[in-house]
Design a protein around this motif. Structure first.
Motif, PDB file in Angstrom:
ATOM      1  N   UNK A   1      72.922  77.343 110.958  1.00  0.00           N
ATOM      2  CA  UNK A   1      74.239  77.719 111.352  1.00  0.00           C
ATOM      3  C   UNK A   1      75.002  76.678 110.481  1.00  0.00           C
ATOM      4  N   UNK A   2      74.851  75.823 109.733  1.00  0.00           N
ATOM      5  CA  UNK A   2      75.669  75.036 108.894  1.00  0.00           C
ATOM      6  C   UNK A   2      75.799  75.918 107.490  1.00  0.00           C
ATOM      7  N   UNK A   3      74.900  76.850 107.185  1.00  0.00           N
ATOM      8  CA  UNK A   3      75.033  77.461 105.994  1.00  0.00           C
ATOM      9  C   UNK A   3      73.960  76.876 105.000  1.00  0.00           C
TER      10      UNK A   3
ATOM     11  N   UNK B   1      77.985  70.278  98.893  1.00  0.00           N
ATOM     12  CA  UNK B   1      78.865  69.476  99.811  1.00  0.00           C
ATOM     13  C   UNK B   1      77.999  69.810 101.163  1.00  0.00           C
ATOM     14  N   UNK B   2      77.295  70.785 101.440  1.00  0.00           N
ATOM     15  CA  UNK B   2      76.604  70.720 102.735  1.00  0.00           C
ATOM     16  C   UNK B   2      75.489  69.927 103.028  1.00  0.00           C
ATOM     17  N   UNK B   3      74.711  69.174 101.896  1.00  0.00           N
ATOM     18  CA  UNK B   3      73.624  68.711 101.949  1.00  0.00           C
ATOM     19  C   UNK B   3      72.717  68.894 101.239  1.00  0.00           C
ATOM     20  N   UNK B   4      72.879  70.025 100.529  1.00  0.00           N
ATOM     21  CA  UNK B   4      71.388  70.381  99.612  1.00  0.00           C
ATOM     22  C   UNK B   4      70.427  71.220 100.465  1.00  0.00           C
ATOM     23  N   UNK B   5      69.179  71.349  99.696  1.00  0.00           N
ATOM     24  CA  UNK B   5      68.137  72.129 100.330  1.00  0.00           C
ATOM     25  C   UNK B   5      67.464  71.276 101.434  1.00  0.00           C
TER      26      UNK B   5
ATOM     27  N   UNK C   1      70.217  66.492  92.815  1.00  0.00           N
ATOM     28  CA  UNK C   1      70.653  67.177  94.063  1.00  0.00           C
ATOM     29  C   UNK C   1      70.740  66.450  95.449  1.00  0.00           C
ATOM     30  N   UNK C   2      71.507  66.725  96.310  1.00  0.00           N
ATOM     31  CA  UNK C   2      71.353  66.336  97.476  1.00  0.00           C
ATOM     32  C   UNK C   2      70.039  66.990  98.127  1.00  0.00           C
ATOM     33  N   UNK C   3      69.695  66.483  99.409  1.00  0.00           N
ATOM     34  CA  UNK C   3      68.497  67.395 100.072  1.00  0.00           C
ATOM     35  C   UNK C   3      67.995  66.386 101.144  1.00  0.00           C
ATOM     36  N   UNK C   4      66.952  66.952 101.780  1.00  0.00           N
ATOM     37  CA  UNK C   4      66.425  66.568 102.944  1.00  0.00           C
ATOM     38  C   UNK C   4      65.001  67.136 103.257  1.00  0.00           C
ATOM     39  N   UNK C   5      64.254  66.222 104.172  1.00  0.00           N
ATOM     40  CA  UNK C   5      62.933  66.977 104.243  1.00  0.00           C
ATOM     41  C   UNK C   5      62.694  66.556 105.707  1.00  0.00           C
ATOM     42  N   UNK C   6      61.630  66.977 106.430  1.00  0.00           N
ATOM     43  CA  UNK C   6      61.132  66.501 107.802  1.00  0.00           C
ATOM     44  C   UNK C   6      59.783  67.492 107.958  1.00  0.00           C
TER      45      UNK C   6
END
Length: 869
Positions: A443-445, A584-588, A614-619
């Motif tokens: 939903x955030x893109x 800007x959204x926070x990456x992959x 690059x920004x990014x996150x994982x879980x």
């Protein structure tokens, strides 16, 4: 205090600093001067002459060579090696494993060590995990190498031997690990020098193995095997596939619960083993109308029934294998999720799966040549490797390959955020949570990459995402042809990608998408121009830089119109804008749907996000139904969570659970390491034998006629010595010598000795008897040469040696297979199976050599040629 100690003993940091001081800084100091060099190829070939003609050391020239290679990269493909890439290149040259994060440019790093080592003109190999990466690497880096005056080759499965020869004759050759290994084995089955595809002088000089952990660790449990059809009925597998449906699976014996296993058979999922119960054996004997399932005449049936149960219970369609449109059972690599055409399970298991699926059963095969990846790559004079995940396996790399791991610093700091695992009681609860997280992030893109461990899971998740209306792409062994295209665009905003255990390996996920890749595809599809062609490369690079010269460069390509160029420019502008938006959204965002047996595979998935700063996150999402937790986690943790009445809609974040996961992974990694180590120990026995046979064979194949003749004479002399030792033993009285036995044996091999006085040997000393018999055989040998002519005799000898060696080696491999399969039973007799294996394997090899020499003698003295010869 601990920080100070860590710094004192941080060998990695020390080694990196040493490379910076001895390589990076001097190369940087030389850069301005190197940029003034007009002809890079001429300058680079001058370095080659200094090594080959001047006798200078390769290491002495690393600074000027690296400076020229960096400049070649800047001029030819518009890529200048970063300082950290110079560090990686130096590590590869030193024969080390370079650990580099995703997106750090391993392809470019490899060009440094490959081009540098190519100065020795002995051939260098870049080994990849699939044909696509080999082809792309050869094409993309080919411009750089040719700028330096080096030749580039690509060896693929469909090439004919003559074409392969040309590719391996190049300074640098790109090839997959399996194709390279099979080329080596095929070369050692070749019947003529012309049939060799690897270089005759330096076949295995220097190699860089890409994704080295995948090839040398994950695939190390599966040896390379070249097989030929064996005479064995396959219709029996259909019979067994039907029969096992009349058997019942039971529970194993359990202390305090059951003293005996139940029903007809039990299975051991961890080791993928099947155990028949007494009840099951009796039922099978009754159904097959045989008296004893384990009698010598019924052993084949016992083996087939066991494999049929394994196929039915332990190997699952869409996870372990797929069935393609031609009805072929194709293995799916458990680590990468890629299909492996041409690979087959051994020992009849593949045939059992084919029977289970009701497709055509291919004939069972007999091993003609085999080698493990461990022993194959240890044949190289020097080899190195690179991957994003290797440090956790450094002990194995050191123990088995003698190579340590150097962690290369990133060009930009990694800022990816790795969240704690969320653990659910059931798989359904986990999948529901995954879908919910996808909905929220989507939903955030932000782009999302979902990693799964099997095709089944990827398709289940795909169905759930379709239900909630989220568009997505699925990448697994069924659709791997689109791998690069899917992964290249997985970084665009709003994109959701499901990947099975391969998460874009070898292809970067760029935030906002990869405009260069799309443009390259468009050039190939619309105008038939390879994106790696010089004019296409120049045009694509100009578009990516928003260079005004792009229009002029594009119009030089046949068929390209101003409208196409405008579309390309708009595509790049949209990609740039989307890149900024996604950042800007926070990456992959990475979602792992279960923990893999190996932490490296988890890290590979995580590593797709956060490339180049690059920004990014994982879980990761985990459930107690997952195979890893079900088979290896602490049962007390599971039962405790059940007693606490954990709600399946609420995740568990207890440290005890996280610790259980990590311990389970550590146990599996340790077990897998033990499996690979045991395989290597057993193969080391075979390796020494293989080295002896292949060295002898290569000497015969490539040596001059004189050497072949001497080898033949030597074998014949050894045969005579063996007969004398057998029938005329020195420690026995002459009266007890078996002269008749000696005569019969020698005349069988050398009929030309018909008039020889064997009885006269009884009155001689052992040494004189040996001299007299050897002299007679030597006369017969000379007579045979004259009879056939020296040229014909040498051809005969070469042919006889090769054919006889190959036949005996094939039979020996079969015997070793049988020995290996049954040697574990020795443990029940309180004997060490490995010690027994070494002892028996040595005896079998010595016996093979004796039989080989006997056959060579017989063929040389008995083979007849027709008049046409």
């Amino acid at each position: 205090m601990f920080r100070v100690l860590n710094q004192m003993f941080d060998n990695n940091k020390r080694d990196v600093e040493r490379i910076v001081k001895t390589v990076v800084q001097p190369v940087n100091a030389l850069e301005e001067e190197t940029m003034k060099v007009d002809n890079l190829a001429e300058a680079f070939m001058a370095l080659r002459r200094r090594i080959i003609e001047g006798g200078e050391s390769l290491d002495d020239l690393i600074v000027p060579a690296f400076a020229l290679i960096r400049e070649a990269g800047r001029r030819s493909i518009g890529k200048r090696h970063y300082d950290v890439q110079l560090i990686g290149g130096a590590a590869l040259h030193q024969g080390r494993i370079a650990e580099m994060k995703t997106g750090e440019g391993k392809t470019l790093v490899a060009s440094l060590a490959l081009a540098f080592n190519a100065l020795e003109a002995k051939g260098c190999h870049l080994v990849t995990v699939n044909d696509y990466l080999a082809r792309v690497g050869a094409e993309e880096m080919g411009l750089l190498y040719r700028t330096l005056g080096l030749s580039v080759g690509l060896s693929t499965r469909e090439l004919q031997p003559m074409q392969k020869q040309a590719q391996y004759a190049c300074d640098i050759t790109y090839v997959t690990n399996s194709e390279l290994g099979f080329d080596y084995l095929r070369d050692n089955m070749a019947q003529s020098r012309e049939a060799l595809v690897l270089r005759a002088d330096h076949p295995l000089h220097f190699a860089i193995v890409d994704e080295v952990d995948s090839i040398l660790i994950d695939e190390a449990r599966t040896p390379l095997i070249i097989s030929g059809a064996a005479e064995k009925a396959t219709d029996q597998y259909y019979v067994m596939a039907k029969l096992i449906r009349r058997l019942k699976r039971g529970l194993p014996a359990e202390p305090g619960v059951r003293t005996e296993p139940t029903e007809d058979y039990t299975i051991e999922e961890k080791g993928k083993q099947v155990h028949l119960t007494e009840q099951g054996i009796s039922k099978i004997e009754r159904l097959l109308s045989i008296h004893d399932l384990y009698s010598p005449e019924a052993m084949d049936k016992a083996h087939m029934i066991t494999q049929a149960i394994r196929a039915y219970e332990l190997y699952h369609r869409e996870k372990d294998y797929i069935v393609n449109s031609e009805g072929e059972v194709i293995i799916v690599d458990e680590f990468t999720g890629r299909s492996m055409p041409g690979r087959r399970y051994g020992e009849g298991l593949h045939q059992a799966i084919e029977a289970k699926e009701g497709v055509k059963i291919e004939n069972e095969n007999q091993t003609l040549a085999t080698i493990t990846y461990q022993n194959f790559f240890r044949l190289y004079d020097k080899f190195a490797g690179m991957t994003g995940t290797a440090k956790t396996e450094e002990k194995e790399f050191l123990d088995i390959y003698g190579s340590d791991v150097l962690v290369i610093p990133t060009n930009r700091p990694v800022i990816r955020k790795d969240a704690e695992d969320l653990v659910y009681m059931t798989r359904d609860g986990k999948y529901n949570a995954v879908v919910k997280e996808v909905q929220e992030i989507h939903a955030t893109g932000r782009p999302i990459l979902i990693g799964t461990a099997s095709i089944v899971t990827s398709e289940q998740l795909s169905a759930k995402l379709q239900e909630v209306g989220i568009q997505h792409s699925v990448l697994n062994a069924k659709f791997e042809a689109q791998e690069a295209a899917i992964i290249a665009q997985a970084g665009r905003s709003g994109t959701v990608t499901i990947a099975t255990n391969m998460a874009g390996r070898g292809t970067d996920i760029k935030l906002g998408g990869d405009a260069e890749f799309i443009l390259g595809q468009a050039l190939e599809q619309n105008f038939g121009v390879s994106r790696f062609a010089p004019e296409a490369e120049a045009f694509i690079k100009a578009i990516s830089r928003s260079d005004p010269a792009a229009t002029e460069l594009g119009l030089k390509i046949a068929g390209v119109t101003p409208e196409f160029i405008a579309q390309a420019q708009q595509l790049q502008a949209d990609t740039n804008a989307d890149h900024t938006r996604v950042q800007e959204l926070g990456g992959l965002h990475i979602i792992g749907t279960e923990r893999h047996e190996s932490r490296r595979i988890d890290n590979q998935l995580r590593g797709r996000a956060g490339r180049q700063g690059d920004p990014g996150s994982s879980r990761f999402f985990v459930s107690f139904d997952d195979d890893l937790m079900r088979l290896f986690a602490n049962e007390r943790v599971v039962s405790m969570m059940g007693r606490l009445g954990a709600d399946d809609t609420v995740p568990i974040e207890a440290k005890m659970v996280t610790g259980a996961i990590e311990k389970a992974q550590a146990r599996v990694e340790s077990r897998n390491f033990d499996t690979r180590k045991q395989l290597l120990e057993f193969d080391n026995v075979m390796s020494k034998q293989r080295d002896t046979v292949y060295a002898q064979r290569r000497e015969v194949l490539l040596g001059p006629d004189q050497d072949v003749e001497e080898s033949t004479e030597g074998m014949i002399a050894d045969f005579v010595d063996l007969q004398l030792a057998t029938y005329l033993p020195m420690e026995q009285s002459h009266d007890t010598w078996d002269i008749e036995g000696l005569k019969s044996s020698m005349l069988d091999a050398v009929p030309q000795l018909e008039g020889f006085d064997f009885e006269g040997l009884r009155h001689l000393s052992p040494a004189d008897a040996q001299d007299r018999l050897l002299s007679a055989v030597a006369d017969a040998f000379d007579q045979r040469k004259e009879e056939l002519s020296p040229t014909m005799f040498n051809s005969l000898s070469r042919y006889v040696l090769l054919q006889t060696v190959d036949q005996h080696w094939k039979e020996h491999l079969h015997g070793m297979d049988v020995l290996r399969q049954g040697i574990g039973l020795r443990g029940y007799g309180q004997r060490d199976p490995f010690t027994e294996y070494k002892f028996e394997a040595t005896n079998m090899f010595n016996e093979m050599i004796d039989n080989l020499k006997a056959d060579v003698t017989k063929f040389v003295f008995r083979m007849q040629f027709g008049e046409s010869a």
